[in-house]
Motif scaffolding. Structure first.
Motif, PDB file in Angstrom:
ATOM      1  N   TYR A 101      91.273  72.147  60.828  1.00  0.00           N
ATOM      2  CA  TYR A 101      91.647  73.158  61.784  1.00  0.00           C
ATOM      3  C   TYR A 101      90.552  73.190  62.820  1.00  0.00           C
ATOM      4  CZ  TYR A 101      95.199  74.338  58.439  1.00  0.00           C
ATOM      5  OH  TYR A 101      96.273  74.272  57.598  1.00  0.00           O
ATOM      6  N   GLU A 102      90.632  74.122  63.715  1.00  0.00           N
ATOM      7  CA  GLU A 102      89.676  74.079  64.806  1.00  0.00           C
ATOM      8  C   GLU A 102      88.259  74.235  64.307  1.00  0.00           C
ATOM      9  OE1 GLU A 102      90.510  76.713  67.982  1.00  0.00           O
ATOM     10  OE2 GLU A 102      88.646  76.284  69.042  1.00  0.00           O
ATOM     11  N   GLN A 103      87.421  73.310  64.710  1.00  0.00           N
ATOM     12  CA  GLN A 103      85.997  73.413  64.482  1.00  0.00           C
ATOM     13  C   GLN A 103      85.363  73.932  65.768  1.00  0.00           C
ATOM     14  OE1 GLN A 103      84.415  69.718  62.927  1.00  0.00           O
ATOM     15  NE2 GLN A 103      85.951  69.621  61.320  1.00  0.00           N
ATOM     16  N   PHE A 105      82.098  74.420  67.991  1.00  0.00           N
ATOM     17  CA  PHE A 105      80.850  73.690  68.138  1.00  0.00           C
ATOM     18  C   PHE A 105      79.791  74.505  68.864  1.00  0.00           C
ATOM     19  CE2 PHE A 105      81.596  69.332  66.767  1.00  0.00           C
ATOM     20  CZ  PHE A 105      82.964  69.339  66.587  1.00  0.00           C
TER      21      PHE A 105
END
Lengths: 114, 112
Positions: A101-103, A105
């Motif tokens: 899923y969205e990481q 950063f």
């Protein structure tokens, strides 16, 4: 909006020295990652971390590297004895779910080994 | 093994012009696909993602991308580029559901 932070933004060190790169993931996230990008090359996965242990590491992540979550907020990457080829931008990421899923950063730490 | 190719290392467009950044992937099954942007001095920000369903995906900042299985592509588009879009753009696919495999990136410059 919550964000991942990294310190320092730039670190210069001499070959053979130990460095610790620090990351503060988003507070309710449980999955943590380190990536690096050598200048002119692709972003490369280093390690993923969940439940206080490494869940996966790349072949780059040898015995010179270690990760730790020393308290409830920080996530660190240690390089024990830096080499010239460790010079790169190091990115920390976190996500609230496992799988892809969205990481989210951080801005990165530029490590320069001289 | 999964891989991602971004054929264009550097692209320059004029402000207001349309933009298409190419991404090709190598993957056995239907992939998840991501586009990230890195502005100078900033971290990697997710622009958009494709997991399943509609092959045309809308993202932030007016970007969209289209998944084309027959061409193994996931090209990023914007109809009218703004000067603030100048940045590095990365396409990525997951591997083993635990890490991202990245393209080399495309550096976008915008002429006034």
């Amino acid at each position: 909006e919550p964000e991942v932070t990294q310190t320092p933004s730039h670190q210069v060190t001499q070959m053979g020295q130990e460095v610790i790169l620090r990351c503060v993931p988003i507070s309710n996230h449980l999955y943590f990652y380190w990536y690096r990008q050598i200048l002119g090359q692709k972003v490369e996965f280093l390690v993923s971390f969940y439940n206080n242990e490494i869940s996966e590491k790349s072949e780059i992540f040898d015995d010179q590297f270690s990760v730790e979550r020393p308290d409830g907020s920080n996530f660190t990457l240690k390089i024990r004895s830096t080499k010239l080829e460790d010079s790169a931008m190091y990115f920390c990421a976190s996500s609230d779910r496992g799988g892809i899923y969205e990481q989210y950063f951080g801005p990165g730490t530029r490590l320069t080994v001289t | 093994a999964q891989s991602v190719t971004q054929p264009d290392i550097h692209i320059t467009v004029s402000e207001g012009a349309s933009l298409e950044l190419r991404c090709n992937y190598s993957y056995g099954a239907t992939p998840y696909l991501f586009w990230y942007v890195q502005s100078p001095g900033q971290g990697l920000q997710l622009l958009l993602k494709y997991f399943s369903g509609d092959t045309l995906v809308q993202g932030i900042k007016g970007f969209e991308a289209e998944f084309k299985r027959s061409q193994s592509s996931f090209n990023l588009r914007k109809p009218s580029v703004h000067w603030s879009d100048a940045a590095e753009y990365f396409c990525a696919v997951p591997y083993n559901n635990r890490k991202l495999i990245w393209g080399l990136g495309t550096s976008l410059a915008v002429n006034p």
